[in-house]
Design an enzyme around this catalytic site. Structure first.
Site, PDB file in Angstrom:
ATOM      1  CG  ASP A  14      80.645  -0.332  43.806  1.00 19.65           C
ATOM      2  OD1 ASP A  14      79.874   0.309  43.120  1.00 19.65           O
ATOM      3  OD2 ASP A  14      80.534  -0.093  44.602  1.00 19.65           O
ATOM      4  CG  ASP A  16      80.302   5.611  43.062  1.00 18.54           C
ATOM      5  OD1 ASP A  16      80.282   6.679  43.641  1.00 18.54           O
ATOM      6  OD2 ASP A  16      79.689   6.017  42.260  1.00 18.54           O
TER       7      ASP A  16
END
Length: 262
Positions: A14, A16
């Site tokens: 991922d 953020d």
């Protein structure tokens, strides 16, 4: 699980809160330096495939990770850019369903946007509802609207840090994105190792799927809890953990042994 020499690991990250620290303004999110070094280290290894999978739009995430050789997944994996630059979308049927679901959901999203301090981030395939700056007086109304969103058929709603992610296709989400990545990268999740790192509810679903297939899950931060997943404090901790995992991979150990024998 046994991994024959030459089999590649599939590393999925991922962005953020995982490769980048959470910041008040999403536009200011930057790839952590330790994570950039980690990604460059991984893509140099011939047994690795490396991907960044984000709910951001594809162009957005590509611009934030200047590392050649990476698979990029935008819209939680509905759109992909392969290492050579070729792009693959979800197809005409998904485009049609997207248009239908957006028409159905947007009146409710507009109502949410009218609450003081609530911001709507439209990413086409998904919409993020940010309420970090929302007025405490709107809490009851906000919770009511969020519940109405969760009750909508045909979409998925994931909790994030002071936000919710509304996936406009019910079959979307990062778990589906990882499965599609396996097909694109030619990886068999039942026979090869997948490592997934993330920090929110959308990632948690993907981590559980990876763990169920014998892979490794890494939870970054304290926003989610996934049994059997490894926990690290932030992007720098993730970079250290990944280096440790990569160094003890069977292929790395075999390569070192051959080098020593020489």
């Amino acid at each position: 699980m046994n991994h024959a020499p030459g089999h590649r690991f599939l590393w999925v990250f991922d962005f953020d809160g995982t490769l980048s620290s959470i910041v008040p303004d999403r536009a200011e999110a930057r790839l952590h330096r330790a994570c950039e070094r980690m990604l460059r280290f991984l893509v140099r290894s011939p047994w690795n495939r490396v991907a960044v999978l984000s709910s951001r739009m594809l162009d957005d995430i590509v611009a934030r990770v200047p590392v050649p050789g990476v698979f990029f997944g935008g819209a939680s994996g509905l759109e992909w850019q392969l290492p050579g630059g070729h792009r693959i979308g979800p197809g005409a049927a998904s485009e049609s369903l997207l248009a239908t679901n957006r028409r159905a959901v947007f009146p409710l999203l507009i109502e949410m946007a009218s609450l003081p301090g609530v911001e709507i981030e439209d990413k086409r395939w998904s919409v993020a509802v940010h309420y970090r700056n929302a007025s405490p007086r709107s809490l009851r109304r906000r919770l009511s609207l969020l519940q109405r969103l969760r009750n909508r058929k045909g979409i998925k709603v994931f909790l994030g840090p002071e936000a919710v992610e509304v996936q406009m296709l019910g079959g979307g989400g990062k778990s589906a994105g990882v499965r599609r990545l396996c097909r694109l990268a030619g990886r068999d999740p039942s026979g090869e190792r997948i490592v997934y790192a993330g920090d929110d509810e959308n990632d948690a679903v993907a981590i559980r799927w990876v763990l169920s297939n014998g892979g490794t899950g890494i939870v970054v931060g304290n926003r989610i809890t996934v049994p059997r997943a490894r926990h690290v404090e932030g992007p720098a901790g993730l970079a250290r953990a990944v280096r440790e995992l990569e160094e003890i991979s069977p292929e790395r150990i075999t390569a070192k042994a051959r080098g020593g024998a020489a």
